[in-house]
Design a protein around this motif. Structure first.
Motif, PDB file in Angstrom:
ATOM      1  N   LEU A  83      69.334 -33.045  64.945  1.00 13.14           N
ATOM      2  CA  LEU A  83      70.629 -33.713  64.790  1.00 13.14           C
ATOM      3  C   LEU A  83      71.768 -32.812  65.258  1.00 13.14           C
ATOM      4  O   LEU A  83      72.712 -33.274  65.902  1.00 13.14           O
ATOM      5  CB  LEU A  83      70.842 -34.130  63.327  1.00 13.14           C
ATOM      6  N   GLU A  84      71.664 -31.534  64.934  1.00 15.74           N
ATOM      7  CA  GLU A  84      72.717 -30.614  65.383  1.00 15.74           C
ATOM      8  C   GLU A  84      72.711 -30.468  66.897  1.00 15.74           C
ATOM      9  O   GLU A  84      73.763 -30.361  67.527  1.00 15.74           O
ATOM     10  CB  GLU A  84      72.554 -29.251  64.688  1.00 15.74           C
ATOM     11  N   GLU A  87      74.335 -33.567  68.320  1.00 18.55           N
ATOM     12  CA  GLU A  87      75.792 -33.480  68.175  1.00 18.55           C
ATOM     13  C   GLU A  87      76.404 -32.577  69.234  1.00 18.55           C
ATOM     14  O   GLU A  87      77.402 -32.927  69.881  1.00 18.55           O
ATOM     15  CB  GLU A  87      76.149 -32.951  66.778  1.00 18.55           C
ATOM     16  N   GLU A  88      75.758 -31.434  69.441  1.00 21.01           N
ATOM     17  CA  GLU A  88      76.266 -30.468  70.410  1.00 21.01           C
ATOM     18  C   GLU A  88      76.292 -31.070  71.817  1.00 21.01           C
ATOM     19  O   GLU A  88      77.278 -30.948  72.557  1.00 21.01           O
ATOM     20  CB  GLU A  88      75.361 -29.230  70.352  1.00 21.01           C
ATOM     21  N   THR A  91      78.879 -33.949  72.159  1.00 25.44           N
ATOM     22  CA  THR A  91      80.225 -33.374  72.198  1.00 25.44           C
ATOM     23  C   THR A  91      80.521 -32.734  73.552  1.00 25.44           C
ATOM     24  O   THR A  91      81.592 -32.924  74.127  1.00 25.44           O
ATOM     25  CB  THR A  91      80.379 -32.316  71.072  1.00 25.44           C
ATOM     26  N   VAL A  97      81.289 -36.877  67.504  1.00 24.35           N
ATOM     27  CA  VAL A  97      80.241 -37.210  66.542  1.00 24.35           C
ATOM     28  C   VAL A  97      80.809 -37.194  65.123  1.00 24.35           C
ATOM     29  O   VAL A  97      81.549 -36.275  64.754  1.00 24.35           O
ATOM     30  CB  VAL A  97      79.047 -36.236  66.670  1.00 24.35           C
ATOM     31  N   HIS A  98      80.477 -38.233  64.352  1.00 23.15           N
ATOM     32  CA  HIS A  98      80.908 -38.342  62.955  1.00 23.15           C
ATOM     33  C   HIS A  98      79.656 -38.444  62.084  1.00 23.15           C
ATOM     34  O   HIS A  98      78.648 -38.986  62.510  1.00 23.15           O
ATOM     35  CB  HIS A  98      81.751 -39.607  62.743  1.00 23.15           C
ATOM     36  N   TRP A  99      79.735 -37.932  60.866  1.00 23.35           N
ATOM     37  CA  TRP A  99      78.595 -37.981  59.943  1.00 23.35           C
ATOM     38  C   TRP A  99      78.992 -38.852  58.753  1.00 23.35           C
ATOM     39  O   TRP A  99      80.031 -38.633  58.134  1.00 23.35           O
ATOM     40  CB  TRP A  99      78.223 -36.584  59.468  1.00 23.35           C
ATOM     41  N   GLY A 230      71.577 -35.416  74.737  1.00 25.31           N
ATOM     42  CA  GLY A 230      72.722 -36.144  74.185  1.00 25.31           C
ATOM     43  C   GLY A 230      72.815 -37.580  74.688  1.00 25.31           C
ATOM     44  O   GLY A 230      73.851 -38.223  74.560  1.00 25.31           O
ATOM     45  N   HIS A 303      82.373 -42.650  70.465  1.00 21.97           N
ATOM     46  CA  HIS A 303      82.156 -42.093  69.128  1.00 21.97           C
ATOM     47  C   HIS A 303      80.737 -42.403  68.664  1.00 21.97           C
ATOM     48  O   HIS A 303      80.291 -43.549  68.770  1.00 21.97           O
ATOM     49  CB  HIS A 303      83.141 -42.697  68.130  1.00 21.97           C
ATOM     50  N   LEU A 306      76.638 -40.888  62.792  1.00 24.75           N
ATOM     51  CA  LEU A 306      75.281 -40.641  62.289  1.00 24.75           C
ATOM     52  C   LEU A 306      75.231 -41.023  60.811  1.00 24.75           C
ATOM     53  O   LEU A 306      76.002 -40.528  60.002  1.00 24.75           O
ATOM     54  CB  LEU A 306      74.913 -39.165  62.473  1.00 24.75           C
TER      55      LEU A 306
ATOM     56  N   LYS B   4      78.744 -33.732  57.094  1.00 22.29           N
ATOM     57  CA  LYS B   4      77.677 -33.126  57.896  1.00 22.29           C
ATOM     58  C   LYS B   4      76.864 -32.139  57.064  1.00 22.29           C
ATOM     59  O   LYS B   4      75.634 -32.197  57.019  1.00 22.29           O
ATOM     60  CB  LYS B   4      78.290 -32.421  59.118  1.00 22.29           C
TER      61      LYS B   4
END
Lengths: 474, 198
Positions: A83-84, A87-88, A91, A97-99, A230, A303, A306, B4
């Motif tokens: 997930l990280e 996001e990276e 972006t 990215v929003h959580w 991504g 946008h 997640l 997050k």
């Protein structure tokens, strides 16, 4: 005891994961509707035949299933890192990215993003995640009009109805019912419209064309989010997805955290499994893939939201977490003898059928969907049909053990255990069982509350002679 | 705590000590396989694409478009187009201008035999995604060397960062009684010109 950071269930009071009544009560209503049963039987028989034919064309279907299953297990084991990474990459490609920890937070994020654009109408691609969190209701409450653009979702929305299938939310409607809904609810529809399916599709095309061209914000779900590039992917048929993903200035995608896929190469597995298991096609008409923002092509604001909303609670159950492997193909619905008879509404949740029976109770907590693990005969057809080999029957049994059991059942089981531990007592009980004739054929004459038990089960008729009696008299 | 951090913390809690990362068996067909163009034609036609196997592109396009007007992406080779057909090249045309065209001609990036699929990757000869979406007729010129046998080969050939559109037949739906019906929002007519140079 809970503290911040503990996996949490989907909150009550928002979303469409809980029904108004239990499965048996809702199923009884559905079973009394012969038109519904005819529609479902026709549609599921059609899709089973189509899907079987195109799956038989692939010599390596089982190898693809094994790879899909292993890829999902790998994804769950590495979820934080993937997930990280997603996001990276999103972006870096110009997306934001929003959580969202739950439905309320996701609805708030999407509503605020739309408000910032100043628009009051959004076009939507069919998405289970946004159905799950009841985004449409949240948008309407904020004065924003969501327009569903998938044909089946449009039929449901115009018919003031509820979706009853993951893939084809209007599967419970036949062509003449769809024609009636269009004639009644679709502004500007040609009154000479017939129930010929191409004509019905043409009516939807004309009705939505101007809306596609003039709406500046779109909301979608995602079939896959690829961590190492991504890239987001949406699989569809009609082209409404392409319209929403291409024409507006702003695109907001809501994706469950379990939809992440480790690498670009893994698409070679899922793009073979999904269409054949889902619509029974070698490939669906359109699949769109995009990575962040492409200057000069498509939405310039992207946008990605997640969504957790109970998924981490599912992940916490070592047996049940397989439910998160689901790629939403709906093959398990199409082969299920229970679904074919009751339809999707009886399950109360946006996730009906066998996958719903294991996913919904885990997302909400078993107490809010206690009857769903029993909405199955455990025949196993769903396991055989699942393109990522989710062992649905085993999870159903696992969840039945967690579901609250009535006290009478507990007392009866304790009494049975005590009796079976003691041979003399057991023999006497066997003789007494012959008296069960008094209880009527197959236990139908049991007194309350035991008659509830016999409503859906047959009490076996006792044999004329027990094994012990036969052995002694041999 | 941000959402997050909250979600990632919940996931780590949920996974607990079960950190074993299972391997992925890839025993399915992956290598390059021979390309069967006859099968490609069959699979394209099965999903209602019209296929033209020809040595000459402009003549074929003339036959398909008749007296209609075309839009084309900026990098489409000029010698593909019949000289007498009115053509507008996409230079940030508006949606209305693209909609008004009778057809669009594009090249393709890859085609897949097994599934009857063409893939566009927004290269200069394929253009922006909107271009192949709004006109009701999409003519796609495909060369044999762009064709691969299977989905894994196509995935390997494509560049992930580009906007990709996988197309298998004209716009269709399975939403009415789960039967495939052609003709909803995307182009209702898909013509594939399989250009086999003599």
């Amino acid at each position: 005891m809970t503290f911040l950071g503990m996996p949490a269930h989907a909150p009550r009071g928002v979303g469409h994961l809980r029904g108004d009544e239990s499965f048996p009560a809702a199923a009884r209503t559905a079973l009394a509707n012969p038109q519904l049963r005819r529609n479902l039987q026709h549609a599921t028989t059609t899709i089973r035949g189509k899907s079987g034919r195109v799956i038989a064309e692939l010599p390596d279907w089982e190898e693809l299933r094994s790879a899909g299953s292993a890829l999902k297990a790998y994804t769950m084991a590495n979820l934080p890192r993937l997930l990280e990474q997603l996001e990276e990459k999103v972006t870096a490609a110009g997306g934001v990215v929003h959580w969202a920890a739950d439905a309320n937070e996701a609805n708030r994020i999407v509503t605020d993003l739309i408000k910032e654009t100043g628009e009051q109408r959004v076009i939507k691609i069919k998405s289970m995640a946004t159905q799950e969190i009841a985004l449409n209701e949240a948008l309407e409450a904020a004065g924003i009009t969501p327009v569903e653009t998938d044909l089946a979702e449009l039929i449901v929305q115009l018919g003031h109805d509820k979706p009853s299938h993951i893939l084809v939310p209007a599967i419970h409607r036949n062509r003449s019912e769809i024609r009636e809904i269009f004639l009644r609810e679709m502004p500007g529809v040609d009154p000479a419209l017939t129930d010929d399916p191409p004509e019905l599709a043409g009516a939807a095309r004309r009705y939505l064309r101007e809306t596609f061209l003039s709406t500046r914000v779109a909301v979608s779900g995602a079939n896959f989010g690829i961590a190492d590039t991504g890239t987001l992917a949406v699989v569809e048929s009609e082209g409404n997805g392409r319209m929403c993903l291409t024409l507006p200035d702003t695109l907001i995608t809501v994706m469950g955290i379990e939809k992440v896929v480790p690498s670009w190469q893994d698409l070679e597995v899922f793009l073979q499994l999904l269409p054949r298991a889902s619509t029974g096609e070698r490939m669906n008409p359109y699949t769109s893939m995009w990575t962040g923002v492409t200057p000069g092509d498509g939405p310039q604001n992207f946008h990605l939201v997640l969504l957790d909303n109970g998924r981490t609670a599912v992940l916490a159950d070592e047996v049940g977490r397989q439910a998160l492997h689901c790629i939403r193909c709906s093959a398990c619905l199409n082969v299920c003898p229970v679904y074919e008879r009751t339809g999707g509404h009886a399950y109360g949740s946006v996730y009906p059928g066998p996958i719903g029976a294991i996913l919904s109770p885990q997302l909400t907590g078993i107490e809010d969907n206690a009857s769903l693990p029993y909405a199955s005969s455990l025949c196993g057809a769903c396991f055989d049909a699942c393109p990522v080999k989710i062992d649905i029957p085993s999870i159903l049994v696992h969840l039945r053990n967690q579901a609250p059991h009535p006290r009478t059942e507990k007392a009866a089981m304790a009494a049975a255990a005590y009796t079976m531990d003691r041979p003399k007592l057991y023999e006497r009980a066997q003789r007494a069982a012959k008296l069960s004739k008094l209880l009527g054929k197959r236990g139908r004459g049991l007194p309350p509350p035991l008659n509830g038990w016999a409503a859906s089960r047959d009490l076996p008729a006792p044999p004329p002679e027990s094994f012990r009696d036969w052995w002694r008299g041999r | 705590m941000s959402s997050k951090e909250l979600i990632l913390g919940r996931i780590r809690q949920a996974l607990g000590s079960s950190t074993a990362s299972p391997g992925v068996p890839r025993d399915y067909r992956r290598g390059a396989a021979p390309v069967d163009l006859d099968l490609l034609v069959e699979r394209l036609a099965d999903y209602k694409a019209v296929v033209h196997r020809v040595p000459d592109v402009p003549d074929t396009i003339r036959t398909i478009i008749g007296a209609g007007r075309l839009v084309v992406p900026p990098g489409l080779p000029a010698d593909w187009l019949p000289p007498e057909v009115p053509v507008t090249r996409d230079d940030q045309l508006s949606a209305a201008e693209i909609s008004a065209a009778d057809g669009v001609v594009t090249a393709a990036a890859v085609a897949v035999v097994e599934t009857g699929t063409i893939v566009l990757d927004a290269s200069p000869d394929q253009g922006r995604r909107i271009l192949s979406l709004l006109p009701d007729l999409h003519i796609c010129v495909l060369r044999p060397e762009q064709v691969v046998a299977s989905v894994p080969e196509a995935v390997a050939r494509l560049t992930p960062g580009r906007p990709l559109t996988w197309i298998s037949g004209p716009s269709a739906t399975s939403d009415i009684e789960l039967n495939r019906v052609e003709g909803v929002h995307g182009p209702r007519n898909l013509h594939i010109v399989l250009w086999e140079s003599a």
